[in-house]
Design a protein around this motif. Structure first.
Motif, PDB file in Angstrom:
ATOM      1  N   CYS A  95       0.817  -1.202  -0.087  1.00  0.00           N
ATOM      2  CA  CYS A  95       0.128  -0.086   0.010  1.00  0.00           C
ATOM      3  C   CYS A  95       1.117   1.245  -0.038  1.00  0.00           C
ATOM      4  N   HIS A 154       0.122  -4.178   5.634  1.00  0.00           N
ATOM      5  CA  HIS A 154      -1.127  -4.332   6.208  1.00  0.00           C
ATOM      6  C   HIS A 154      -2.233  -4.573   5.464  1.00  0.00           C
ATOM      7  N   ARG A 178      -1.720  -2.920  -8.154  1.00  0.00           N
ATOM      8  CA  ARG A 178      -1.234  -3.044  -6.866  1.00  0.00           C
ATOM      9  C   ARG A 178      -0.030  -4.275  -7.005  1.00  0.00           C
TER      10      ARG A 178
HETATM   11 ZN    ZN Z   1      -3.167   0.654   3.402  1.00  0.00          ZN
END
Ligand code: ZN
Ligand code: NAP
Ligand code: ZN
Length: 349
Positions: free
Chosen positions: A41, A63, A341
């Motif tokens: 992220c 996370h 991602r």
């Molecule tokens: Zn995040």
């Protein structure tokens, strides 16, 4: 204690490198998880590069975590060994305040305990999911629905942060069939947001800094894809959107975006740039507009989001990498050069 491999930044801004960290023994309500995948992220990058203030190092981020349960404590009721589970941005909270009682642990009045870089109630710093194993209190573990297992599991991993961070405000502001939603920035958060908002029935407009990802945006379910540098296209959108979600990680001229809202519309800030936000009073006053923020989501809502994504076949678009590619991946995220991602194969930690 279990000594496990992890990737961590040894100091602020330093490249991540392999280290060994200790995971606590499983307590009565803990679940031990062998990690399969960890997502990257943009918050991981802000944190290890010290853009959000002082941290303690070495720091293993991560996370967006998916894996299998390998051990459960004596009082665990929700999970059994072998279950496929996920962990997101928090691993504890006070569990007693009004927010926690409402299932909004993300807004715990004492502050939730982040999955990495936070001081836990036991006095230990938390270390994140760039690791082979993690031990988490069962309240902060969610079940991955079967429709997302197997070859969809890696792509489901980003739902644990990106998914819930978009799902929660879309639900909170009542998005449904016909709602006109604008999403600023189609990165890790934004692209999942386009898919979820479209599945809720919204008419989605992507507001991107170029048209480079237009075909993808339309494929993810957007009705319209606008380059914010196109003054004519921005003018045509004025006063038309019910809700705008800003996922961009740098400061933007928010007045230009507030102008796109209809009266009573809301702009929700999700990105967390280093400098304060600047807004002209008249951008809000003139048509009873609101500027709001939203932070991930509570644990019951995180489970609801996963069930929603399973039902609608929603996963992230990912590029799977090995642990030794993390530092290069960070530079590519900052350069907006990822579709959409990065997910790390935990076997390579
Ligand atoms: Zn995040
Ligand atoms: P990301 O993958 O890097 O996506 C950010 C997007 O913002 C980019 O794809 C790009 O989209 C746009 N962008 C980037 N640089 C820009 C620039 N200089 N000017 C204009 N647009 C630019 O990041 P992410 O992982 O989605 O995270 C986004 C932000 O949300 C980060 O600040 C992160 O820390 C924060 N975050 C907040 C929460 C929360 O709970 N509120 C949770 C997770 C993350 P286009 O190319 O389409 O313009
Ligand atoms: Zn609380």
């Amino acid at each position: 204690m279990l000594n496990v491999a992890a990737y961590a930044a040894p100091a602020a801004g330093a490249p991540l490198e392999k280290i060994t960290i200790a995971r606590r023994d499983v307590r009565a309500t803990d679940v031990q998880i062998e990690i399969d995948y960890a997502g990257i992220c943009h918050s991981d990058i802000h944190t290890v590069r010290d853009e959000w203030g002082r941290m303690t190092y070495p720091l293993a981020p991560g996370h967006e975590i998916v894996g299998r349960v390998t051990e459960v404590g004596s009082d665990v009721t929700k999970f059994a060994v072998g279950d496929v589970v996920g962990v997101g941005c928090m691993v504890d909270s006070c569990r007693r305040c009004p927010a926690c009682t409402d299932g909004l642990e993300n807004y715990c009045l004492d502050g939730n305990i982040g999955t990495y870089g936070a001081m836990g109630y036991d006095g230990e710093m938390t270390q994140g999911g760039y690791s082979t194993h993690v031990v988490v209190e069962e309240r902060f573990v969610v079940r991955i629905p079967e429709a997302l297992h197997g070859d969809r599991l890696a792509a489901a991993t980003p739902l644990l942060c990106a998914g819930i961070t978009l799902y929660s405000p879309l639900r909170h502001w009542g998005v449904g069939p016909g709602t006109k939603v604008g999403i600023i920035g189609m990165g890790g958060l934004g692209h999942v947001g386009v898919k979820i908002a479209a599945a809720m029935g919204a008419e989605v407009t992507v507001l991107s800094h170029s048209l480079a990802k237009k075909d993808d945006g339309l494929r993810f379910g957007a009705a319209r894809y606008v380059a914010t540098t196109d003054a004519e296209a921005m003018k045509a959108l004025r006063g038309s959107l019910d809700l705008i979600i800003n996922t961009v990680s740098v400061n933007l001229p928010l007045d230009d975006y507030l102008a796109l809202l209809r009266y009573d519309g809301t702009l929700v800030e999700l990105g967390a740039p280093t400098n304060p936000l600047e807004v002209a009073g008249f951008s809000l006053i003139a048509a009873r507009k609101a500027l709001a923020g939203s932070c991930i989501g509570g644990m019951p809502e995180t489970q609801e989001m996963l069930d929603f994504c399973a039902e609608h076949g929603i996963v992230a678009e990912i590029e799977q990498i090995n642990a030794d590619q993390i530092n290069e991946a960070y530079d590519r995220v900052v350069a907006s050069d990822v579709r959409y991602r990065f997910v790390i194969d935990a076997k390579t930690f």
